[in-house]
Each structure stands twice: as C-alpha cells, then as structure tokens.
Design a protein around this motif. Structure first.
Motif, PDB file in Angstrom:
ATOM      1  N   ILE A 188      -9.662 -42.078  30.080  1.00  0.00           N
ATOM      2  CA  ILE A 188      -9.967 -43.185  29.178  1.00  0.00           C
ATOM      3  C   ILE A 188     -11.466 -43.437  29.064  1.00  0.00           C
ATOM      4  N   ASP A 189     -12.180 -43.377  30.206  1.00  0.00           N
ATOM      5  CA  ASP A 189     -13.609 -43.689  30.152  1.00  0.00           C
ATOM      6  C   ASP A 189     -14.424 -42.617  29.431  1.00  0.00           C
ATOM      7  N   GLN A 190     -13.822 -41.464  29.167  1.00  0.00           N
ATOM      8  CA  GLN A 190     -14.506 -40.422  28.391  1.00  0.00           C
ATOM      9  C   GLN A 190     -14.397 -40.653  26.885  1.00  0.00           C
ATOM     10  N   LEU A 191     -13.499 -41.546  26.479  1.00  0.00           N
ATOM     11  CA  LEU A 191     -13.260 -41.765  25.051  1.00  0.00           C
ATOM     12  C   LEU A 191     -14.107 -42.924  24.536  1.00  0.00           C
ATOM     13  N   PRO A 192     -15.041 -42.667  23.643  1.00  0.00           N
ATOM     14  CA  PRO A 192     -15.837 -43.762  23.074  1.00  0.00           C
ATOM     15  C   PRO A 192     -14.962 -44.591  22.131  1.00  0.00           C
ATOM     16  N   GLU A 193     -15.008 -45.897  22.263  1.00  0.00           N
ATOM     17  CA  GLU A 193     -14.165 -46.723  21.405  1.00  0.00           C
ATOM     18  C   GLU A 193     -14.688 -46.683  19.967  1.00  0.00           C
ATOM     19  N   PHE A 194     -13.741 -46.609  19.019  1.00  0.00           N
ATOM     20  CA  PHE A 194     -14.029 -46.575  17.585  1.00  0.00           C
ATOM     21  C   PHE A 194     -14.813 -45.325  17.182  1.00  0.00           C
ATOM     22  N   ASN A 195     -14.656 -44.253  17.961  1.00  0.00           N
ATOM     23  CA  ASN A 195     -15.280 -42.987  17.601  1.00  0.00           C
ATOM     24  C   ASN A 195     -14.370 -41.867  18.078  1.00  0.00           C
ATOM     25  N   VAL A 196     -14.751 -40.620  17.807  1.00  0.00           N
ATOM     26  CA  VAL A 196     -13.895 -39.499  18.178  1.00  0.00           C
ATOM     27  C   VAL A 196     -14.528 -38.672  19.288  1.00  0.00           C
ATOM     28  N   LEU A 197     -13.669 -38.088  20.093  1.00  0.00           N
ATOM     29  CA  LEU A 197     -14.083 -37.143  21.133  1.00  0.00           C
ATOM     30  C   LEU A 197     -13.409 -35.814  20.831  1.00  0.00           C
ATOM     31  N   VAL A 198     -14.182 -34.733  20.892  1.00  0.00           N
ATOM     32  CA  VAL A 198     -13.638 -33.400  20.643  1.00  0.00           C
ATOM     33  C   VAL A 198     -13.277 -32.754  21.967  1.00  0.00           C
ATOM     34  N   VAL A 199     -12.063 -32.195  22.049  1.00  0.00           N
ATOM     35  CA  VAL A 199     -11.650 -31.443  23.231  1.00  0.00           C
ATOM     36  C   VAL A 199     -11.075 -30.110  22.768  1.00  0.00           C
ATOM     37  N   GLN A 200     -11.193 -29.113  23.623  1.00  0.00           N
ATOM     38  CA  GLN A 200     -10.686 -27.780  23.315  1.00  0.00           C
ATOM     39  C   GLN A 200      -9.542 -27.440  24.250  1.00  0.00           C
ATOM     40  N   PHE A 201      -8.484 -26.858  23.681  1.00  0.00           N
ATOM     41  CA  PHE A 201      -7.377 -26.411  24.521  1.00  0.00           C
ATOM     42  C   PHE A 201      -6.709 -25.224  23.856  1.00  0.00           C
ATOM     43  N   ILE A 207      -9.266 -33.700  18.140  1.00  0.00           N
ATOM     44  CA  ILE A 207     -10.089 -34.903  18.169  1.00  0.00           C
ATOM     45  C   ILE A 207      -9.228 -36.064  18.672  1.00  0.00           C
ATOM     46  N   LEU A 208      -9.808 -36.855  19.582  1.00  0.00           N
ATOM     47  CA  LEU A 208      -9.143 -38.044  20.115  1.00  0.00           C
ATOM     48  C   LEU A 208      -9.874 -39.275  19.606  1.00  0.00           C
ATOM     49  N   TYR A 209      -9.112 -40.305  19.263  1.00  0.00           N
ATOM     50  CA  TYR A 209      -9.700 -41.544  18.768  1.00  0.00           C
ATOM     51  C   TYR A 209      -9.113 -42.710  19.556  1.00  0.00           C
ATOM     52  N   ARG A 210      -9.989 -43.596  20.038  1.00  0.00           N
ATOM     53  CA  ARG A 210      -9.527 -44.766  20.819  1.00  0.00           C
ATOM     54  C   ARG A 210      -9.916 -46.052  20.131  1.00  0.00           C
TER      55      ARG A 210
END
Length: 281
Positions: A188-201, A207-210
């Motif tokens: 959770i603490d890696q996810l910026p609120e109201f923005n996106v985080l890119v992860v690769q799998f 893209i994750l959005y919180r």
C-alpha cells in the motif's frame, strides 16, 4: 567543374576541414556561409519571380537542370518530388504497424482505387476487437491521410476468416490457460494516492491506481492502439493516453472517449498492507 556530385564532394571536403577548427574559427566560417546563402536565396527568389512573370517555360527548363534544381531545393524554393502513392501508403502502414503488433494485430494494403480510395485489411485481434473501428479511423486512416492527402476514403475489408481467440492473447496477456492465481505486486505504501504505479509481471506491464483504501489494476495499454498509459496525465480519477488522447476512468476502466471499449482490468485484494492482483496463469 559542373558535375553535381563533384560539387557536393568539394563542399563536404571544406566542411570536414572547418570541423577541425576551434569554435571561434568555426563560428566565423559558419556566419560567412549563412550570409552568402542568404544573399543567394534572395537573388534566386527575385530571379524566380521575374521568370514566372516573363516565361514559365524558361523557368521549367532551368529547374530541369540537376544543379539548378539541387540549389533551389537546398534553399527551399522548390518542393521535393513526392514518392509514388503506393510507396507513401506503405510508409504510413509501416508507421502504425509496430503499435498494432504490440496489440497482437496488423494491417495490410488490399487495393488502391483512384482517385481517392484505399482498401486495407485489419489482421489478428485488430480485425475483431471492439475497438477495430477506432483502430481504423484514429490510427491507420489518420496515418494514410497524413502521408497521402489526396486519399479521402479508407475502407476496411474482411475475408470472413474466423479469428482464433484462444490464441489471440485476449483471454489473458500471460497464458492461454484459464487458471488464475493471486500475485503480490506491491504494498500500500508504494502506491501514490490519486496517481498510478507501474509494475511488471510475466512480461506484461500493469498500472495500479489508489484512491483512499480502494485500489484498481489495469493492463498498461490503451484499448485504442495499445500505447502505454503510465506517462498519461491523471486528473480527477481520469487518465489520458499520451499518444492519442483517449481518456479512461481509473475507478471503472471505462473509456470516456469511446464508451464501447474499456481497459483490461484485474481483480485486486489487499491483505496485511500488501496488494495482490489476480492474474491468469
């Protein structure tokens, strides 16, 4: 010495010598070159205006000389010749092909029907996905019209072949098997609120959005032409594709530009501050 190739070689020889000078010397030489070129362009412009008024045939005859034409082209006083229509269409297709292939699709030229019509065929997922009409109008059509303004109609033809969706990548970006598993992708603490985080799998970008305690996950690909979304502007829960301006709700994944398409979404659950995404396996 009147051969164009020899004249160009002579210019290149002097430019190579000047490139070895120190900066102050080069600046003087470049300044002199620009001043002489400006004088020549002004003289040529006046000459062309006079010839246009007195004798267009004499002007055409002069431009037919390769040395004259090369100098006028250098000074942007004549337009370079256009490549053949078929070549320009293929250039346009090659321009959009990498984006289509990244989305497991392609396009091919079927026919040129003068004076203003081109027929193309969308291939792979592009031929049957909900965004195929948008792929044609926003991607392929625009590219062809940019390179070939005389073309005003781009028609998509079909060959009635059945698309094998089992192998198209539409079911899952990771595997053709219909099993799934929960994968930890972030905290959770890696996810910026109201923005996106890119992860690769598994070779796929997500893209994750919180928003508060709610997290959503989507494939990092615009449903229009598959362009990455992570550099798109995020505002009021809406992300804008940086390539063509398509907008999506990060809460639902719905496209606001073309409501009949959506981002590919993934189920998300949070456990002990860890974010899990349900992926096909």
């Amino acid at each position: 010495m009147t051969n164009l190739e020899e004249l160009v070689q002579e210019i290149n020889r002097f430019e190579a010598i000047i490139s070895e000078w120190d900066e102050s010397q080069r600046c003087v030489a470049v300044g002199l070159k620009r001043a002489i070129e400006a004088l020549h362009k002004a003289a040529l412009t006046n000459l062309i205006k006079s010839l246009k008024q007195e004798s267009m045939s004499a002007l055409r005859h002069a431009v037919a000389d390769e040395v004259v034409y090369a100098v006028l082209l250098y000074h942007e006083l004549v337009k370079p010749p256009k490549p053949p229509l078929a070549q320009r269409i293929q250039t346009a297709i090659e321009e959009v092909r990498p984006v289509l292939k990244s989305h497991n699709g392609d396009v091919e030229l079927v026919a040129i029907k003068p004076p203003d019509t081109v027929e193309v065929r969308l291939i792979g997922t592009c031929s049957s996905c909900p965004a195929s009409t948008l792929t044609l109008s926003q991607g392929v059509e625009q590219a062809i019209k940019n390179h070939c303004p005389e073309i005003t109609k781009i028609v998509a033809v079909t060959n009635n072949l059945t698309v094998n969706n089992a192998n198209s990548g539409l079911i899952s970006p990771f595997s053709s098997k219909i099993t799934s598993t929960w994968i930890k992708v972030a905290t959770i603490d890696q996810l910026p609120e109201f923005n996106v985080l890119v992860v690769q799998f598994a070779g796929t970008s997500l893209i994750l959005y919180r928003q508060g305690v709610t997290v959503t996950c989507y494939r990092n690909a615009c449903s229009h032409l598959g362009s990455p979304l992570e550099k798109g502007k995020v505002e009021n829960g809406i992300i804008t594709c940086p390539s063509h301006g398509f907008q999506y709700s990060l809460e639902t994944g719905k496209c606001l530009t073309a409501p009949d398409i959506s981002l590919q979404s993934y189920l998300v659950k949070i456990k002990d501050e860890r974010v899990f995404v349900k992926l096909q396996k």
